[in-house]
Design an enzyme around this catalytic site. Structure first.
Site, PDB file in Angstrom:
ATOM      1  CE1 TYR A  85       3.700 -24.489  16.511  1.00  0.00           C
ATOM      2  CE2 TYR A  85       2.116 -23.811  18.558  1.00  0.00           C
ATOM      3  CZ  TYR A  85       2.369 -24.126  16.873  1.00  0.00           C
ATOM      4  OH  TYR A  85       1.419 -23.894  15.982  1.00  0.00           O
ATOM      5  CG  PHE A 137       1.479  -0.213  -0.131  1.00  0.00           C
ATOM      6  CD1 PHE A 137       2.634   0.381  -0.818  1.00  0.00           C
ATOM      7  CD2 PHE A 137       1.778  -1.577   0.146  1.00  0.00           C
ATOM      8  CE1 PHE A 137       3.958  -0.295  -1.247  1.00  0.00           C
ATOM      9  CE2 PHE A 137       3.220  -2.186  -0.153  1.00  0.00           C
ATOM     10  CZ  PHE A 137       4.038  -1.576  -0.748  1.00  0.00           C
ATOM     11  CB  THR A 138       0.960  -2.852  -4.054  1.00  0.00           C
ATOM     12  OG1 THR A 138       2.090  -2.976  -3.116  1.00  0.00           O
ATOM     13  CG2 THR A 138       1.389  -1.798  -5.411  1.00  0.00           C
ATOM     14  CG  ASP A 228       1.268   0.795   6.191  1.00  0.00           C
ATOM     15  OD1 ASP A 228       2.153   0.527   7.033  1.00  0.00           O
ATOM     16  OD2 ASP A 228       1.240   0.363   5.310  1.00  0.00           O
ATOM     17  CE  LYS A 271       8.529  -2.328   3.555  1.00  0.00           C
ATOM     18  NZ  LYS A 271       7.673  -3.281   3.506  1.00  0.00           N
ATOM     19  NE  ARG A 395       5.978   0.428  -6.345  1.00  0.00           N
ATOM     20  CZ  ARG A 395       5.744  -0.587  -5.629  1.00  0.00           C
ATOM     21  NH1 ARG A 395       5.737  -0.607  -4.314  1.00  0.00           N
ATOM     22  NH2 ARG A 395       5.113  -1.862  -6.189  1.00  0.00           N
ATOM     23  CG  PHE A 462       4.145  -4.506  -8.612  1.00  0.00           C
ATOM     24  CD1 PHE A 462       2.790  -4.417  -8.298  1.00  0.00           C
ATOM     25  CD2 PHE A 462       5.008  -4.664  -7.695  1.00  0.00           C
ATOM     26  CE1 PHE A 462       2.440  -4.473  -7.077  1.00  0.00           C
ATOM     27  CE2 PHE A 462       4.910  -4.914  -6.411  1.00  0.00           C
ATOM     28  CZ  PHE A 462       3.470  -4.937  -5.933  1.00  0.00           C
TER      29      PHE A 462
HETATM   30  N1  F0G Z   1       2.704  -1.243   3.774  1.00  0.00           N
HETATM   31  C1  F0G Z   1       3.648  -0.312   3.056  1.00  0.00           C
HETATM   32  C2  F0G Z   1       3.571   1.302   3.337  1.00  0.00           C
HETATM   33  C3  F0G Z   1       4.968  -0.958   2.433  1.00  0.00           C
HETATM   34  O1  F0G Z   1       5.736  -0.249   1.985  1.00  0.00           O
HETATM   35  C4  F0G Z   1       4.913  -2.393   2.622  1.00  0.00           C
HETATM   36  C5  F0G Z   1       5.655  -3.078   1.906  1.00  0.00           C
HETATM   37  C6  F0G Z   1       3.778  -3.055   3.122  1.00  0.00           C
HETATM   38  C7  F0G Z   1       2.794  -2.340   4.080  1.00  0.00           C
HETATM   39  C8  F0G Z   1       3.730  -4.507   3.295  1.00  0.00           C
HETATM   40  O2  F0G Z   1       4.573  -5.145   3.904  1.00  0.00           O
HETATM   41  O3  F0G Z   1       6.104  -6.372   2.377  1.00  0.00           O
HETATM   42  O4  F0G Z   1       6.150  -6.776   4.850  1.00  0.00           O
HETATM   43  O5  F0G Z   1       4.329  -7.610   3.589  1.00  0.00           O
HETATM   44  N2  F0G Z   1       6.497  -2.548   0.929  1.00  0.00           N
HETATM   45  C9  F0G Z   1       7.692  -3.007   0.394  1.00  0.00           C
HETATM   46  C10 F0G Z   1       8.438  -1.920  -0.526  1.00  0.00           C
HETATM   47  C11 F0G Z   1       7.529  -4.251  -0.487  1.00  0.00           C
HETATM   48  O6  F0G Z   1       9.348  -2.247  -1.319  1.00  0.00           O
HETATM   49  O7  F0G Z   1       7.889  -0.780  -0.507  1.00  0.00           O
HETATM   50  P1  F0G Z   1       5.235  -6.512   3.613  1.00  0.00           P
END
Ligand code: F0G
Length: 471
Positions: A85, A137-138, A228, A271, A395, A462
């Site tokens: 843990y 970014f979303t 990021d 990624k 997108r 989305f």
């Molecule tokens: N920042 C970027 C630039 C991203 O592309 C993503 C996720 C995140 C943050 C968030 O990270 O998914 O690990 O919580 N992008 C994915 C995509 C979902 O398909 O582009 P996460």
């Protein structure tokens, strides 16, 4: 060999061919569906590719997130998981790898990128704050908004034009940033939110020179820069390729220099880092680290696992080392470009220059007869799936969501369908099949009438929105 049919890819492009620096040891069968099966599947999914079952997908380009193939070393590392843990051995390996390649002093692990975004946003943003960044970014923007902040896009104008060939379309427009500082005051800007590369702009990089100039400006106003770093390895590749003075430097050296101009970074390790799950948040400021290390215990898990199993942290630590190898990054980006070049040769409109992780189809231009509220990019993703079982992602207007103040749709300049390429997963033949399917859909474009939205969730719509065909 004069017959063009027999020319290798390298010869066609006037250079020697490259090949992946790995060979395949294990395979996962995929199945091709019939058109009637796909018709049923897409209706069941409400014309949203996020709602398809993966079993009904032939070539899955929904995302490059968590979909990469791990190496034999990473799988071996999984067996060395220390599932204590507290104080797991694998945590210290991860911490060492982040320090070595990214250079930050302190790190907290998180379950994935948005876990880190949540912690950073909560720790730094107060209601009424403004957070400038190079395109939204979303999940990043949503966490900034949920903490009471307002995101302000300060990316260069070229980023909003799919055909503009600027080599660093992810750059920050310093004049836009200066006028924001003038308007709201530096005290109301907790940090600059810098992404390398910029996902929503098409995987476009930020130059070292731009970051150096940004650092100078931010020093003047005492504004920190948080990065990021999700696809920063790919950004480093573009700097090596395009920026004066970096051709002879390794990806690892460029990555560390880039990070040295920032105060910390968050990471979706799903990624660049070649793992299926994981993330981290790293900072230099010890006081901020204290706050984050305390917060992670509330929202993610203890500060030595943050939502990951020990085995996940081991695979991640090994993945970090593999991710900065020059031959790996080169073959990864070149595969994306190979797909892009096939489409460019057929005059199919895509975002150019082709970015690091995906080919982005310019749905606005492909379906120029559809207005944006008929969801051209969502439609294109559905049509592509119907044609061949290939899955991409919208997108555009759906991803952009609604304006929190007015409640109306946000109308982004870019209306794109993304074909994201998982790392070390598909072959060149898969890319050929994808390109041919895009061409078939493109050739049929005039028949398409678009979609209407029939269900809309409140956050990140989305992922779960549903649509019906306009007839
Ligand atoms: N920042 C970027 C630039 C991203 O592309 C993503 C996720 C995140 C943050 C968030 O990270 O998914 O690990 O919580 N992008 C994915 C995509 C979902 O398909 O582009 P996460």
């Amino acid at each position: 060999m004069n017959n063009p049919e027999f020319r290798t890819m390298g010869q066609q492009f006037g250079r020697r061919s490259w090949a992946e620096p790995w060979k395949i040891k294990m395979v996962e069968p995929i199945k091709m569906t019939t058109l009637p099966e796909r018709r049923k599947a897409v209706v069941d999914a409400g014309y949203n590719t996020f709602l398809l079952r993966s079993e009904d997908v032939y070539i899955d380009l929904l995302t490059d997130s968590g979909t990469s193939a791990m190496s034999d070393r990473q799988w071996a590392g999984m067996l060395l998981g220390d599932e204590a843990y507290a104080g797991s051995r694998n945590f210290y390996h991860l911490e060492e790898a982040v320090r070595k390649y990214y250079g930050y002093r302190h790190m907290v692990p998180t379950h994935q990128g948005r876990g880190a975004e949540h912690l950073l946003s909560r720790a730094l943003i107060k209601p009424g704050h403004y957070i400038p960044g190079n395109m939204y970014f979303t999940t990043t923007r949503l966490h900034q908004e949920l903490a009471g902040g307002t995101f302000v896009d300060v990316i260069i104008d070229e980023a909003h034009d799919p055909a503009n060939l600027h080599p660093f379309k992810g750059n920050i427009d310093l004049d836009k940033l200066k006028s924001l500082i003038k308007r709201v005051g530096a005290a109301n800007i907790p940090y600059v939110s810098l992404a390398g590369t910029v996902n929503m702009a098409g995987g476009q990089p930020v130059s070292m020179a731009n970051l150096q100039a940004l650092r100078e400006l931010c020093n003047r106003y005492k504004i920190p820069i948080y990065l990021d770093a999700t696809r920063m390895v790919e950004n480093a590749f573009f700097i090596q390729e395009r920026e004066k003075g970096y051709a002879g430097k390794s990806i690892a050296v460029i990555l560390k220099e880039f990070c040295s101009y920032t105060d910390g970074a968050w990471m979706s390790a799903k990624k660049d880092h070649l793992v299926n799950i994981g993330g981290w948040l790293a900072v230099n400021d010890s006081e901020l680290f204290d706050i984050l290390r305390n917060m992670v215990v509330i929202y993610e898990g203890l500060h030595t696992y943050g939502g990951m199993a020990g085995r996940d942290m081991e695979a991640l630590a090994i993945g970090i080392t593999e991710s900065v190898a020059d031959d790996h990054v080169r073959s990864r980006v070149e595969q994306v470009r190979y797909l892009g070049s096939l489409l460019i040769n057929w005059n199919i409109p895509i975002v150019q220059p082709v970015g690091g992780h995906a080919v982005f189809l310019d749905a606005r231009s492909i379906y120029s007869h559809l207005s944006q509220d008929k969801f051209p990019a969502q439609t294109l993703a559905a049509e592509l799936y119907l044609d061949s079982g290939i899955r991409g992602m919208e997108r555009g207007i759906v991803s952009a969501g609604r304006d929190p103040e007015s409640g109306g749709h946000r109308y982004p300049a870019l209306e794109l369908t993304r074909l994201a390429i998982p790392r070390r997963v598909y072959t060149q033949a898969h890319m050929d099949v994808v390109a041919e399917s895009v061409k078939a859909v493109y050739d049929n474009r005039e028949k398409t009438k678009g979609l209407k939205m029939v269900y809309e969730p409140k956050y990140l719509r989305f992922f779960q929105a549903r649509f019906e065909l306009i007839t």
